[in-house]
Design a protein around this motif. Structure first.
Motif, short mmCIF file in Angstrom:
data_model
loop_
_atom_site.label_atom_id
_atom_site.label_comp_id
_atom_site.label_asym_id
_atom_site.label_seq_id
_atom_site.Cartn_x
_atom_site.Cartn_y
_atom_site.Cartn_z
N PHE A 208 -3.48 -2.02 -5.05
CA PHE A 208 -2.46 -0.99 -5.27
C PHE A 208 -1.51 -0.91 -4.07
CE2 PHE A 208 -5.34 1.60 -8.32
CZ PHE A 208 -4.96 0.77 -9.36
N GLN A 209 -2.08 -1.01 -2.88
CA GLN A 209 -1.26 -0.89 -1.68
C GLN A 209 -0.30 -2.08 -1.56
OE1 GLN A 209 -3.55 -0.39 1.84
NE2 GLN A 209 -1.79 -0.24 3.19
N ARG A 210 -0.78 -3.27 -1.84
CA ARG A 210 0.09 -4.45 -1.75
C ARG A 210 1.20 -4.40 -2.79
NH1 ARG A 210 -4.90 -7.21 -0.84
NH2 ARG A 210 -5.00 -7.70 -3.07
N ALA A 215 0.81 5.52 -3.70
CA ALA A 215 1.33 6.89 -3.64
C ALA A 215 0.17 7.87 -3.78
CB ALA A 215 2.35 7.11 -4.75
N ILE A 216 0.41 9.08 -3.29
CA ILE A 216 -0.64 10.10 -3.33
C ILE A 216 -1.03 10.40 -4.77
CG2 ILE A 216 -1.14 12.52 -2.78
CD1 ILE A 216 0.62 12.25 -0.36
N ALA A 217 -0.05 10.41 -5.67
CA ALA A 217 -0.34 10.73 -7.07
C ALA A 217 -1.25 9.70 -7.71
CB ALA A 217 0.97 10.83 -7.85
N VAL A 218 -1.36 8.51 -7.12
CA VAL A 218 -2.24 7.46 -7.66
C VAL A 218 -3.56 7.42 -6.89
CG1 VAL A 218 -2.49 4.98 -8.06
CG2 VAL A 218 -0.28 6.11 -8.45
N ILE A 219 -3.49 7.37 -5.57
CA ILE A 219 -4.68 7.15 -4.74
C ILE A 219 -5.59 8.37 -4.74
CG2 ILE A 219 -5.50 6.68 -2.42
CD1 ILE A 219 -4.31 4.29 -3.87
N SER A 263 -0.52 3.89 5.36
CA SER A 263 -0.60 4.97 4.37
C SER A 263 -1.06 6.26 5.04
CB SER A 263 -1.53 4.60 3.23
OG SER A 263 -1.14 3.40 2.62
N THR A 264 -0.40 6.62 6.15
CA THR A 264 -0.84 7.77 6.92
C THR A 264 -0.83 9.04 6.10
OG1 THR A 264 0.10 6.71 8.88
CG2 THR A 264 -0.43 9.04 9.04
N GLN A 265 0.25 9.27 5.38
CA GLN A 265 0.36 10.48 4.59
C GLN A 265 -0.75 10.55 3.54
OE1 GLN A 265 4.08 10.84 2.55
NE2 GLN A 265 3.70 12.91 1.83
N THR A 266 -1.04 9.44 2.91
CA THR A 266 -2.10 9.41 1.90
C THR A 266 -3.45 9.74 2.52
OG1 THR A 266 -0.87 7.75 0.64
CG2 THR A 266 -3.21 7.99 0.15
N GLN A 267 -3.73 9.18 3.69
CA GLN A 267 -5.02 9.44 4.33
C GLN A 267 -5.14 10.89 4.76
OE1 GLN A 267 -6.93 6.64 6.91
NE2 GLN A 267 -5.41 5.06 6.53
N VAL A 268 -4.07 11.47 5.29
CA VAL A 268 -4.13 12.88 5.71
C VAL A 268 -4.37 13.79 4.52
CG1 VAL A 268 -2.76 14.77 6.67
CG2 VAL A 268 -2.72 12.53 7.77
#
Length: 732
Positions: A208-210, A215-219, A263-268
């Motif tokens: 998904f990342q590649r 996106a947050i809505a997916v992960i 994916s900093t925002q996603t991890q936070v």
């Protein structure tokens, strides 16, 4: 709908317990949550509330164990795997066997299989519960680490053992060899399935990342669904779903550490979501314990009241047995705590810290409601014993551990952090003001920065706000009349704008009832113009008289007297100086001249016919006249805004910062309505970036000059980084 309503009430009770704990944190949070459950038990709707056992295992235990797994440091776990397995598997099995034999010996009426099931229920420990009761205590790191690693796998040991006990009880057959074989298959098979599914899910996330789909809505939804998918898949294959979830969580934790800066925002967002979810689930279970205990007690009183003392004795006996076994395990060096000199003390701490919480209660409630069409025997008694063990494991260390361990010495106090935060923000604001940036962009930045330190203080004083507001009004009023006197704007437009901004200020700072009254007056003015105009002119005359008096007082403060007794006004603009000289030569006040012009225009307007008035209005609608009108309005607004900004900067102190910020916020919002431009937004972004850099500079300088502790410096850096991250997210 009924179950949903009950669950919502349980969640609300858990939140209420968190609020009380935030106010008075001296008592462990678990006790507040149990107390909230006791309050809920008073409601009639909770008299016979039951959740299906499968829901506890799937909805509560699975996500909790997954989060524990992904929060575990894999390298530390690998280094201490021997001690972890010794505590989580070998000691757990010894405790189950010993606890089952003790329970059956104390109460022969209970079947041996259910006695082993009871021991399996009370064996798992809860590291989260340990952390809640050791707040403020300096817990040895090696002991706390051993407890956390143990809680990862002894939950699965207890669940597998409970499953074997229930199978033996329901079928009436049990073989030691088959039991060991089944245990190994379920235990090792769960770990293997978890590793395989966890690796597959991680590879899918990387895909998904590649593909740019991280996106947050997916992960985030994908991550939240992972423990449920893995648990159901493992249970379907006949292996331990809990161990599969733990293994998957560990795989996810390893992968997250490899992708720290991607994916900093996603991890936070993902980390924060899991923290909220796990805290809520833990609180949910303890609230449910408090809610269930009165009904369990009532059921036992009606059916087995003579057995209540015996059940309490069984609970005490099981708790003492588990504590003794843990102490002996440490003294025999079957668990390596890296401390030969303090082995005796560490063993005592380890035995007392075997707190039982969420998993134990969830396993107790997971007991079947029925067996072969009949009520499951001894279910209420088993839940009661498990509840007493949980209460003992929470209460005893809460009372004894503070006597054995010193209080936690914080590297810095909250007061020190707050003081440095205020000084850091003040430094950034001072540096920004020295850049002489446009106040249109600078004021919003200062307002946002000031909000960081205002959170540490009480609310603004309303009386002081209105006092400062009056002074700001006077400053803007004087600036408007200065433009009128200088002839930079038309007098009629200036007076109209002055009345408009005064009404806006009054409406913005009135209480709701006064706003409603003012709104009705404005509506009445529209519906009944003749009657309203009479009252308006009467009030206007009073207001004008008061303004003249206020202006005279203000002019007296702003002027000095020459030796000949004449007023010497401070020099402003060449136009104003020329106007003053003209007025002095003609011995006629400037304002009187403008009033005369206004009177003449009113007389001329009343001599016009209706058609001529319509023509005047039509001309006013032309682009040229309208452009001139709004040009004057913009000049008045900009001048007033700059004057008020300079005035607020001149009177701002540490004592009135909150009140000044309230006034600054109002004028900034009003000014932004007049001026919306991309250039201003870009300048704000630049100022914010500069402000964050100034804050980093302050921390670096203060850390060297004032010898701040590394922990305090790290917390300030964390604060700046989080503020910067939130700002960058809000601008995207």
């Amino acid at each position: 709908m009924f179950v949903f309503f009950m669950v919502v009430l349980l969640v609300v009770a858990a939140i209420a317990a968190n609020i009380v704990y935030a106010i008075y944190p001296k008592i462990p949070l678990a006790f507040y949550q149990i107390g909230a459950g006791l309050v809920l038990s008073l409601l009639p709707t909770f008299g016979h509330f039951q959740l299906e056992p499968e829901i506890f295992l799937l909805v509560i235990i699975a996500p909790l164990m997954f989060n524990d797994g992904q929060s575990t440091d894999y390298h530390v776990l690998k280094k201490n795997i021997r001690s972890t397995l010794s505590l989580a598997v070998v000691l757990a099995l010894v405790t189950i066997i010993g606890g089952g034999l003790l329970s059956h010996a104390m109460w022969p009426a209970i079947p041996l299989a259910l006695a082993f099931g009871l021991a399996a229920i009370v064996t798992p420990t809860d590291a989260v519960a340990v952390s809640s009761i050791t707040t403020g205590i300096d817990m040895p790191e090696h002991v706390l680490g051993a407890l956390e690693n143990e809680s990862l796998f002894n939950d699965a040991s207890g669940i597998v053992a409970l499953d074997l006990a229930l199978t033996a009880f329901s079928t009436g057959h049990f073989s030691l060899g088959q039991g060991i074989e089944h245990f190994l298959i379920v235990f090792l098979g769960g770990i293997l399935v978890g590793i395989i599914l966890g690796g597959a899910i991680v590879l899918l996330r990387l895909y998904f990342q590649r593909r740019g789909l991280d996106a947050i809505a997916v992960i985030l939804p994908f991550n939240l669904l992972t423990p449920f998918i893995v648990y159901l898949a493992a249970e379907h294959l006949g292996v331990s779903g809990i161990l599969a979830v733990v293994a998957t969580g560990i795989i996810h934790g390893i992968q997250q550490r490899r992708l720290r800066l991607t994916s900093t925002q996603t991890q936070v967002v993902t980390t924060t979501t899991w923290e909220v979810l796990t805290n809520l689930l833990n609180g949910f279970v303890f609230v449910l314990l408090g809610e269930a205990m009165p009904s369990v007690w009532a059921n036992l009183s009606h059916s087995d009241s003579k057995h209540l003392p015996l059940l309490v004795m069984i609970a005490v006996g099981l708790y003492l047995l588990m504590g003794i076994l843990r102490f002996v395990w440490c003294q025999l060096n079957l668990v390596d705590l890296k401390s030969k000199e303090t082995r005796l003390k560490d063993g005592l701490i380890l035995s007392l810290s075997g707190v039982h919480g969420t998993i134990t209660l969830a396993m107790a409630f997971s007991l079947p409601l029925t067996l072969n069409g009949h009520a499951f025997p001894f279910r209420t008694a088993l839940i009661f014993v498990a509840g007493i063990v949980i209460l003992l494991s929470l209460l005893v260390p809460t009372l004894i551990l503070p006597l054995l361990l010193p209080k936690k010495q914080e590297a810095f106090t909250q007061e020190e952090f707050n003081d440095q935060l205020v000084r850091m923000v003040n430094f950034a604001i001072t540096q920004l003001k020295q850049t002489e940036a446009d106040s249109t962009a600078l004021n919003p930045v200062i307002e946002v920065l000031s909000s960081q330190k205002n959170e540490l203080r009480s609310t603004a004083d309303s009386k002081q706000v209105h006092k400062l507001l009056q002074l700001a009004e006077n400053a803007e009023h004087a600036a408007i009349f200065e433009l009128i006197d200088a002839g930079d704007v038309e007098a009629q437009i200036g007076w109209q704008y002055d009345r408009m901004q005064l009404m806006q200020v009054q409406f913005a700072f009135l209480n709701p009832f006064a706003r409603l009254t003012l709104w009705f007056r404005l509506v009445a003015f529209r519906l009944f113009p003749h009657q309203a105009k009479k009252r308006y002119h009467k009030q206007l005359s009073q207001t004008i008289a008061a303004k003249k008096k206020a202006k005279q007082q203000l002019m007296q403060e702003l002027t000095t007297r020459r030796p000949d007794g004449q007023l010497a006004l401070p020099a402003t603009t060449p136009q104003r100086q020329q106007l003053i000289q003209t007025d002095q030569a003609s011995n006629r006040p400037t304002n009187h001249r403008h009033n005369l012009d206004h009177q003449q225009r009113r007389e001329v307007r009343h001599t016009l016919t209706r058609q001529q008035r319509r023509e005047v209005r039509r001309q006013f609608q032309s682009s040229t006249v309208k452009s001139q009108y709004w040009s004057n309005i913009a000049k008045l607004e900009q001048t007033g805004f700059n004057t008020v900004t300079a005035f607020l900067d001149s009177i701002e102190t540490d004592d009135n910062q909150q009140e000044v910020n309230v006034i600054r916020h109002y004028y900034t919002v009003r000014h932004n309505r007049f001026n919306q431009s991309t250039t201003t937004a870009e300048l704000e972004n630049e100022l914010f970036i500069m402000a964050f850099q100034f804050e980093y500079t302050y921390v670096q300088t203060a850390g060297k000059q004032e010898q701040l502790s590394p922990e305090l410096i790290g917390e300030l850096h964390k604060k700046i980084s989080m503020d910067q991250l939130v700002y960058m997210q809000s601008t995207n």
